[in-house]
Design a protein around this motif. Structure first.
Motif, mmCIF file in Angstrom:
data_model
loop_
_atom_site.group_PDB
_atom_site.id
_atom_site.type_symbol
_atom_site.label_atom_id
_atom_site.label_comp_id
_atom_site.label_asym_id
_atom_site.label_seq_id
_atom_site.Cartn_x
_atom_site.Cartn_y
_atom_site.Cartn_z
ATOM 1 N N GLU A 34 0.834 -1.241 0.050
ATOM 2 C CA GLU A 34 0.017 -0.012 -0.022
ATOM 3 C C GLU A 34 0.943 1.260 0.164
ATOM 4 N N VAL A 80 -10.649 -3.172 0.426
ATOM 5 C CA VAL A 80 -9.481 -3.901 0.564
ATOM 6 C C VAL A 80 -9.852 -5.333 0.900
ATOM 7 N N ASP A 85 -9.420 -3.053 -6.305
ATOM 8 C CA ASP A 85 -8.523 -1.822 -6.324
ATOM 9 C C ASP A 85 -9.165 -0.665 -5.702
ATOM 10 N N ARG A 100 -4.102 7.128 -0.286
ATOM 11 C CA ARG A 100 -4.163 5.887 0.137
ATOM 12 C C ARG A 100 -4.347 5.031 -0.982
ATOM 13 N N PHE A 102 -4.051 0.859 -2.654
ATOM 14 C CA PHE A 102 -3.849 -0.467 -2.472
ATOM 15 C C PHE A 102 -4.930 -1.297 -3.161
ATOM 16 N N PRO A 103 -4.436 -2.749 -3.457
ATOM 17 C CA PRO A 103 -3.000 -3.279 -3.533
ATOM 18 C C PRO A 103 -2.140 -2.904 -4.705
#
Length: 255
Positions: A34, A80, A85, A100, A102-103
């Motif tokens: 991340e 998550v 995504d 942020r 992730f992933p």
């Protein structure tokens, strides 16, 4: 995470501009990762888009949605868990934001048939596209300024462009995320901008009271009043999270 490419595009619109930031990440480890970035924008800026996907063009199936806190964090955690995504941008202060992502998929090892020898395959690049609008500041377009980064780096091999031209960052290129601003040669003269918000159904504006009807001890209009900017800074901040609509094909990752 290695930052493979960074590209900034500026589209002037008179005294304001639409600015796009594309970053391409590649995982150089064997685990999903991340990326977290803290950055600042001027108070006149507003985030207008956030996309995440396998190409430089934003996907319509992954669009920007707004949620009040802490709903945005809950949605992000849920995406998550579902291995879809997500990308989340939060306004955590008058000028501060947190991004942020992730992933970011890891490297893979492909083994030869009937052999223990394997070849490391590079992780697939992941594209992030962030757009915002801002007024010109002292004859320049302000760019995001990073205050903290987690789990991402860039080096001499990173391609860094501003409107298609290489960014000249000099000896500090390894430390600087973006320059403070981009030249605003085509910026127009400052103008007044008006926004009309639609009235809520069934809502009536409060009746104006005369000075004589004002409760005792209350000051005259404007005395001790807070400015519109102050009200905006103290208001709850909207959060944006990228997610796929229910009727859109979802981009899933597999180990």
């Amino acid at each position: 995470m290695r930052l493979l490419r960074q590209e900034v595009t500026v589209t002037p619109q008179g005294d304001w501009a639409e600015i796009g930031l594309i970053e391409v990440y590649q995982n150089v480890t064997a685990l999903r990762q991340e990326v977290v970035c803290y950055f600042s924008l001027p108070e006149s800026a507003v985030v207008t888009g956030l996309w995440l996907g396998p190409s430089a063009r934003p996907r319509t199936s992954l669009c920007l949605s707004y949620f009040p806190a802490p709903a945005a964090q809950a949605v992000y955690r849920n995406e998550v868990r579902r291995q879809i995504d997500p990308a989340l941008v939060e306004q955590i202060g008058p000028r501060q934001y947190r991004l942020r992502i992730f992933p970011i998929d890891p490297q893979q090892i492909e083994y030869e048939p009937n052999s223990l020898r394997g070849t490391i395959q590079e992780g697939e690049p992941l594209y992030m596209w962030l757009t915002y609008r801002t007024l010109a500041v002292e004859g320049a377009w302000p760019l995001p300024q990073m205050s903290q980064k987690l789990n991402v780096f860039w080096d001499d091999a990173t391609v860094r462009l501003l409107n298609g031209q290489p960014l000249a960052l000099g000896a500090a290129a390894d430390e600087i995320w973006l320059p403070a601003s981009a030249p605003a040669a085509n910026a127009g003269a400052p103008a007044t901008h008006r926004v009309d918000f639609p009235a809520t159904a069934g809502h009536r504006p409060p009746a104006q009271r005369s000075p004589a009807a004002r409760p005792a001890g209350q000051g005259a209009p404007g005395r001790g009043a807070r400015s519109l900017a102050q009200h905006g800074r103290s208001a709850g901040r909207a959060r944006g999270v990228v997610r796929a609509p229910a009727n859109a094909p979802q981009h899933r990752r597999s180990d």
